[in-house]
Design a protein around this motif. Sequence first.
Motif, PDB file in Angstrom:
ATOM      1  N   ALA A  36       0.802  -1.223   0.000  1.00 37.32           N
ATOM      2  CA  ALA A  36       0.000   0.000   0.000  1.00 37.32           C
ATOM      3  C   ALA A  36       0.836   1.274   0.000  1.00 37.32           C
ATOM      4  CB  ALA A  36      -0.926  -0.001   1.208  1.00 37.32           C
ATOM      5  N   LEU A  37       2.142   1.160   0.015  1.00 41.60           N
ATOM      6  CA  LEU A  37       2.990   2.349   0.166  1.00 41.60           C
ATOM      7  C   LEU A  37       2.734   3.412  -0.896  1.00 41.60           C
ATOM      8  CD1 LEU A  37       6.471   1.063   1.355  1.00 41.60           C
ATOM      9  CD2 LEU A  37       4.716   2.252   2.652  1.00 41.60           C
ATOM     10  N   SER A  38       2.616   3.020  -2.145  1.00 42.21           N
ATOM     11  CA  SER A  38       2.408   4.031  -3.185  1.00 42.21           C
ATOM     12  C   SER A  38       1.043   4.711  -3.032  1.00 42.21           C
ATOM     13  CB  SER A  38       2.568   3.429  -4.579  1.00 42.21           C
ATOM     14  OG  SER A  38       1.631   2.408  -4.780  1.00 42.21           O
ATOM     15  N   ASN A  39       0.024   3.969  -2.610  1.00 42.62           N
ATOM     16  CA  ASN A  39      -1.282   4.568  -2.373  1.00 42.62           C
ATOM     17  C   ASN A  39      -1.252   5.521  -1.184  1.00 42.62           C
ATOM     18  OD1 ASN A  39      -1.789   2.026  -3.913  1.00 42.62           O
ATOM     19  ND2 ASN A  39      -3.859   2.842  -3.883  1.00 42.62           N
ATOM     20  N   VAL A  40      -0.563   5.113  -0.126  1.00 44.94           N
ATOM     21  CA  VAL A  40      -0.431   5.979   1.053  1.00 44.94           C
ATOM     22  C   VAL A  40       0.312   7.258   0.664  1.00 44.94           C
ATOM     23  CG1 VAL A  40       0.599   6.184   3.348  1.00 44.94           C
ATOM     24  CG2 VAL A  40      -0.536   4.060   2.687  1.00 44.94           C
TER      25      VAL A  40
ATOM     26  N   SER B 248      -3.535   0.661  15.631  1.00 44.12           N
ATOM     27  CA  SER B 248      -4.073   0.359  14.302  1.00 44.12           C
ATOM     28  C   SER B 248      -5.216   1.307  13.949  1.00 44.12           C
ATOM     29  CB  SER B 248      -4.574  -1.085  14.230  1.00 44.12           C
ATOM     30  OG  SER B 248      -3.527  -1.996  14.353  1.00 44.12           O
ATOM     31  N   ILE B 249      -6.079   1.554  14.918  1.00 37.45           N
ATOM     32  CA  ILE B 249      -7.185   2.503  14.705  1.00 37.45           C
ATOM     33  C   ILE B 249      -6.629   3.877  14.353  1.00 37.45           C
ATOM     34  CG2 ILE B 249      -9.076   3.746  15.852  1.00 37.45           C
ATOM     35  CD1 ILE B 249      -9.503   1.136  17.519  1.00 37.45           C
ATOM     36  N   MET B 250      -5.638   4.303  15.114  1.00 38.68           N
ATOM     37  CA  MET B 250      -5.048   5.627  14.882  1.00 38.68           C
ATOM     38  C   MET B 250      -4.303   5.690  13.549  1.00 38.68           C
ATOM     39  SD  MET B 250      -6.327   7.189  17.332  1.00 38.68           S
ATOM     40  CE  MET B 250      -5.591   8.769  17.014  1.00 38.68           C
ATOM     41  N   CYS B 251      -3.651   4.604  13.156  1.00 35.46           N
ATOM     42  CA  CYS B 251      -2.993   4.561  11.840  1.00 35.46           C
ATOM     43  C   CYS B 251      -4.022   4.741  10.736  1.00 35.46           C
ATOM     44  CB  CYS B 251      -2.250   3.239  11.633  1.00 35.46           C
ATOM     45  SG  CYS B 251      -0.716   3.077  12.553  1.00 35.46           S
ATOM     46  N   GLY B 252      -5.140   4.043  10.853  1.00 35.87           N
ATOM     47  CA  GLY B 252      -6.190   4.141   9.839  1.00 35.87           C
ATOM     48  C   GLY B 252      -6.838   5.510   9.781  1.00 35.87           C
TER      49      GLY B 252
ATOM     50  N   TRP C 198      -6.517   2.728   1.495  1.00 38.76           N
ATOM     51  CA  TRP C 198      -5.415   2.289   2.356  1.00 38.76           C
ATOM     52  C   TRP C 198      -5.731   2.263   3.846  1.00 38.76           C
ATOM     53  CZ3 TRP C 198      -3.329   5.301   6.124  1.00 38.76           C
ATOM     54  CH2 TRP C 198      -3.524   6.674   6.041  1.00 38.76           C
ATOM     55  N   PRO C 199      -6.592   3.121   4.413  1.00 42.01           N
ATOM     56  CA  PRO C 199      -6.833   3.000   5.867  1.00 42.01           C
ATOM     57  C   PRO C 199      -7.347   1.634   6.298  1.00 42.01           C
ATOM     58  CG  PRO C 199      -7.592   5.128   5.103  1.00 42.01           C
ATOM     59  CD  PRO C 199      -7.256   4.327   3.874  1.00 42.01           C
ATOM     60  N   LEU C 200      -8.009   0.924   5.388  1.00 41.24           N
ATOM     61  CA  LEU C 200      -8.544  -0.391   5.740  1.00 41.24           C
ATOM     62  C   LEU C 200      -7.441  -1.407   6.040  1.00 41.24           C
ATOM     63  CD1 LEU C 200     -11.093  -2.033   6.180  1.00 41.24           C
ATOM     64  CD2 LEU C 200     -11.088  -2.584   3.748  1.00 41.24           C
ATOM     65  N   ILE C 201      -6.221  -1.189   5.518  1.00 38.29           N
ATOM     66  CA  ILE C 201      -5.141  -2.128   5.835  1.00 38.29           C
ATOM     67  C   ILE C 201      -4.803  -2.096   7.323  1.00 38.29           C
ATOM     68  CG2 ILE C 201      -4.149  -2.100   3.520  1.00 38.29           C
ATOM     69  CD1 ILE C 201      -1.906  -0.316   4.601  1.00 38.29           C
TER      70      ILE C 201
ATOM     71  N   ASN D  87      -7.349  -0.820   9.666  1.00 41.63           N
ATOM     72  CA  ASN D  87      -8.620  -1.057  10.350  1.00 41.63           C
ATOM     73  C   ASN D  87      -9.036  -2.519  10.331  1.00 41.63           C
ATOM     74  OD1 ASN D  87      -8.794   1.665  10.951  1.00 41.63           O
ATOM     75  ND2 ASN D  87      -9.976   2.130   9.108  1.00 41.63           N
ATOM     76  N   ILE D  88      -8.453  -3.295   9.446  1.00 39.78           N
ATOM     77  CA  ILE D  88      -8.756  -4.731   9.398  1.00 39.78           C
ATOM     78  C   ILE D  88      -8.289  -5.430  10.684  1.00 39.78           C
ATOM     79  CG2 ILE D  88      -6.649  -5.542   8.260  1.00 39.78           C
ATOM     80  CD1 ILE D  88      -8.520  -7.244   6.463  1.00 39.78           C
ATOM     81  N   ASN D  89      -7.350  -4.820  11.398  1.00 40.24           N
ATOM     82  CA  ASN D  89      -6.856  -5.391  12.653  1.00 40.24           C
ATOM     83  C   ASN D  89      -7.852  -5.267  13.799  1.00 40.24           C
ATOM     84  OD1 ASN D  89      -4.344  -5.994  11.512  1.00 40.24           O
ATOM     85  ND2 ASN D  89      -3.557  -3.970  12.005  1.00 40.24           N
ATOM     86  N   ILE D  90      -8.782  -4.347  13.698  1.00 40.05           N
ATOM     87  CA  ILE D  90      -9.667  -4.041  14.829  1.00 40.05           C
ATOM     88  C   ILE D  90     -10.486  -5.255  15.277  1.00 40.05           C
ATOM     89  CG2 ILE D  90     -11.567  -2.570  15.621  1.00 40.05           C
ATOM     90  CD1 ILE D  90     -10.388  -0.408  13.671  1.00 40.05           C
ATOM     91  N   PRO D  91     -11.227  -5.944  14.402  1.00 43.87           N
ATOM     92  CA  PRO D  91     -11.993  -7.089  14.907  1.00 43.87           C
ATOM     93  C   PRO D  91     -11.106  -8.209  15.462  1.00 43.87           C
ATOM     94  CG  PRO D  91     -12.236  -6.884  12.508  1.00 43.87           C
ATOM     95  CD  PRO D  91     -11.485  -5.695  12.979  1.00 43.87           C
TER      96      PRO D  91
END
Length: 182
Positions: free
Chosen positions: A30-34, A87-91, A161-164, A166-170
């Motif tokens: 995801a680096l290029s998208n970020v 992870s939440i804060m990163c997203g 890209w934030p979903l990469i 936020n996927i950690n949350i559940p």
Amino acid sequence: MNKFAKIIIVFTTISAAIMELIDASIVNVALSNVAGNLGATIEDVSWVITAYAIANVIIIPMTGFLAQYFGRKNYYLYSIILFTLASIMCGNSTSLWELVFWRFIQGIGGGALLSTSQAILFDTFPISQRGVASAMFGVGIVMGPTLGPTVGGLIIDHYSWPLIFNINIPFGILATALTYFF
């Protein structure tokens, strides 16, 4: 300890370890998208990976001491919580340097997950069953780096890209609950 509790502990330790390993590899795709979304260069956005790695390098040697000082279960539990909150804060980050900061914090939480997971697993099983427990853990560990780039590519292709993160949350919530209760 009964068989059901052992299975839950194996599932918990593997899920937390997989969550950390997927996160370590999912960001690469995801680096290029970020970079494009945050208006950063590829060189600058590489700090997202570097900050996580630096935090891991700092915390991993301290894991044994911290687990002994706070108690292994408490240290593990709070590491999962820290990883999930970061992870939440990163997203939700809106600038590159904010993302780099939260990735560093996420790396502090994530650095404890692999070694502490394995230590908990070895504490759970008697010596005669540790080979089987290690094999189950090993299968889980192999899945993380394998799934990370694939899942990251799917997320980037179909979402943002934030979903990469936020996927950690559940997974983090599930691992937190299982760790707390078992």
